[in-house]
Scaffold this active site. Structure first.
Site, mmCIF file in Angstrom:
data_model
loop_
_atom_site.group_PDB
_atom_site.id
_atom_site.type_symbol
_atom_site.label_atom_id
_atom_site.label_comp_id
_atom_site.label_asym_id
_atom_site.label_seq_id
_atom_site.Cartn_x
_atom_site.Cartn_y
_atom_site.Cartn_z
ATOM 1 N N GLY A 194 -1.077 5.886 11.962
ATOM 2 C CA GLY A 194 -1.710 7.137 12.578
ATOM 3 C C GLY A 194 -0.741 7.287 14.052
ATOM 4 O O GLY A 194 -0.816 6.352 14.805
ATOM 5 N N GLU A 235 -6.553 -1.684 9.644
ATOM 6 C CA GLU A 235 -4.977 -1.530 10.008
ATOM 7 C C GLU A 235 -4.739 -1.050 11.407
ATOM 8 O O GLU A 235 -4.026 -1.888 11.998
ATOM 9 C CB GLU A 235 -4.434 -0.247 9.235
ATOM 10 C CG GLU A 235 -3.194 -0.279 9.333
ATOM 11 C CD GLU A 235 -2.732 1.123 8.493
ATOM 12 O OE1 GLU A 235 -1.435 1.245 8.572
ATOM 13 O OE2 GLU A 235 -3.354 1.699 7.715
ATOM 14 N N ARG A 236 -5.582 -0.208 12.116
ATOM 15 C CA ARG A 236 -5.157 0.202 13.337
ATOM 16 C C ARG A 236 -5.546 -1.276 14.331
ATOM 17 O O ARG A 236 -4.977 -1.361 15.490
ATOM 18 C CB ARG A 236 -6.021 1.424 13.793
ATOM 19 C CG ARG A 236 -5.440 2.444 13.114
ATOM 20 C CD ARG A 236 -6.266 3.902 12.959
ATOM 21 N NE ARG A 236 -5.521 4.801 12.280
ATOM 22 C CZ ARG A 236 -6.180 5.873 12.029
ATOM 23 N NH1 ARG A 236 -7.266 6.268 12.332
ATOM 24 N NH2 ARG A 236 -5.531 7.097 11.186
ATOM 25 N N LEU A 285 0.892 -1.221 0.122
ATOM 26 C CA LEU A 285 -0.236 -0.254 -0.049
ATOM 27 C C LEU A 285 0.879 1.260 -0.006
ATOM 28 O O LEU A 285 1.700 1.456 1.106
ATOM 29 C CB LEU A 285 -0.951 -0.130 1.188
ATOM 30 C CG LEU A 285 -2.035 1.114 1.379
ATOM 31 C CD1 LEU A 285 -2.945 1.051 0.396
ATOM 32 C CD2 LEU A 285 -2.482 1.291 2.811
#
Length: 388
Positions: A373, A251-252, A133
């Site tokens: 993040g 993802e988190r 990605l």
């Protein structure tokens, strides 16, 4: 294992089926990945064949439909894999596999045309093609609205120009799921995604040196007038921001699950060390200071596990889990770093000299409060969730 707690029934959303899957994955991880961890760390890479072997066992497509070569399972099945990869002994290996299954291929599944799924998703599930990605740029990390890579229309397709950085699997990837600006004006509404084969002219890839994740290639990628066909567009034109947001929660959540798995392994190592090492004729664990420290670490693990599993239950049920996923990601990443540091202290000098991979775990886990993040972004999201 953590004593009697390991004998308890599985905690929802995990059930008996997931525990059978866990046993299958653990056998593979401990038999085929863990023995090579030190070798792959020194080599600064692990073989592409790992993907093929996992593909043969159906481990790259646990949540994907059978019609594309997957197992037809659920998000929770992949959660099991993410936790168990923490036992491979290398954060880089876990990151490379996790990036392929957890953040690069889901957009193809969710937003791709049937032709795109056949061309990219099917071989990715088999481990024949490796995906990356490509969103982050030198001046656009958590602020995806600042992406500068451009996609301009040309006859029969698009011309891509710009750069990406910190791209996991970026060196080895056969294709990129890449974000680019399709409108000159800034903001969220001018982003689109493209499927880009990495053998196209104009692509340059350079590996980056890192504090941890040594076995994972992390790349800086330059795109100099890379031309892709019309059908390389993934999803709707100008709707790339929604594609990004659709995958951020998973993802988190995967990062939180990976941190829980890592804390569990580290605690097992610390307990074993406290039992085996003798100081002044006594087991190290018989000293109150060590016993109490391990009790504290076990409590941190339990809190992280409870918070993460709660978020996973909501996500798996299709409910709004933004607050819970954000809290799980925020708490577990710093907690895992602290647990690794405490376990290294329990190991003493042996921990600092790479015994059992404890110092490696500390280096690898330090990315957690940054990747997917930053902590600061997580706090901003939570603050806004509370109306501030």
């Amino acid at each position: 294992m953590l004593g009697a707690s390991a004998e308890r029934k599985p905690v929802p959303p995990f059930g008996e089926r997931h525990e059978r899957l866990r046993a299958e994955i653990r056998e593979f991880v401990e038999g085929e990945l863990r023995p090579h961890a030190d070798e792959w760390e020194r080599a600064r890479s692990f073989p592409d064949d790992v993907f093929r072997r996992m593909g043969e066992r159906g481990l790259l497509g646990l949540k994907y439909p059978r019609e594309y070569g997957g197992r037809g399972g659920t998000w929770v099945d992949e959660a099991v894999l993410c936790e168990e990869l923490a036992r491979c002994g290398s954060g880089g290996v876990a990151a490379g596999i996790g990036a392929h299954i957890g953040i690069a291929t889901p957009p193809v599944w969710k937003f791709g045309t049937e032709e795109q799924k056949q061309r990219y998703l099917v071989p990715a599930i088999k481990g024949e093609k490796i995906a990356a990605l490509a969103i982050t740029e030198p001046d656009a990390g958590s602020d995806v609205a600042s992406i500068r890579t451009r996609a301009e229309r040309v006859d029969g397709g698009w011309r891509l120009s710009g750069s990406k950085t910190f791209i996991t699997n970026g060196v080895r990837a056969h294709f990129l799921v890449l974000a680019a600006r399709t409108r000159p004006e800034g903001g969220h509404r001018g982003l689109s995604f493209f499927l880009v084969d990495t053998d196209r002219p104009g692509i340059t890839r350079r590996p980056l040196e890192k504090l941890g994740w040594h076995a994972s290639d992390t790349a800086e990628i330059a795109l100099d007038g890379v031309v892709v066909p019309d059908d390389a567009l993934l999803g709707e034109e100008h709707a790339g921001f929604y594609l990004i947001m659709a995958n951020f929660q998973w993802e988190r959540l995967l990062m939180a699950l990976g941190a829980v798995g890592s804390m569990r392994v580290l605690l097992e190592l610390a307990i074993a060390r406290a039992r085996a090492r003798r100081v002044r004729g006594r087991p190290l664990g018989s000293f109150q200071a060590i016993r109490h420290r391990i009790a504290e670490l076990a409590t941190v693990l339990s809190v992280g596990e409870a918070l993460t599993y709660h978020a996973l239950r909501l996500f798996a049920d299709g409910l709004d889990a933004v607050r819970e996923v954000t809290q799980a990601k925020l708490f577990t990443q710093r907690a895992a770093v602290a647990v690794a540091d405490a376990c290294l202290q329990i190991y003493g000098g042996a921990g600092y000299t790479c015994a059992d991979g404890v110092e490696r775990a500390l280096r690898d886990l330090r990315l957690g409060p940054i990747g997917g993040g930053t902590d600061e972004i997580m706090k901003e999201i939570l603050g806004r969730q509370m109306g501030l």
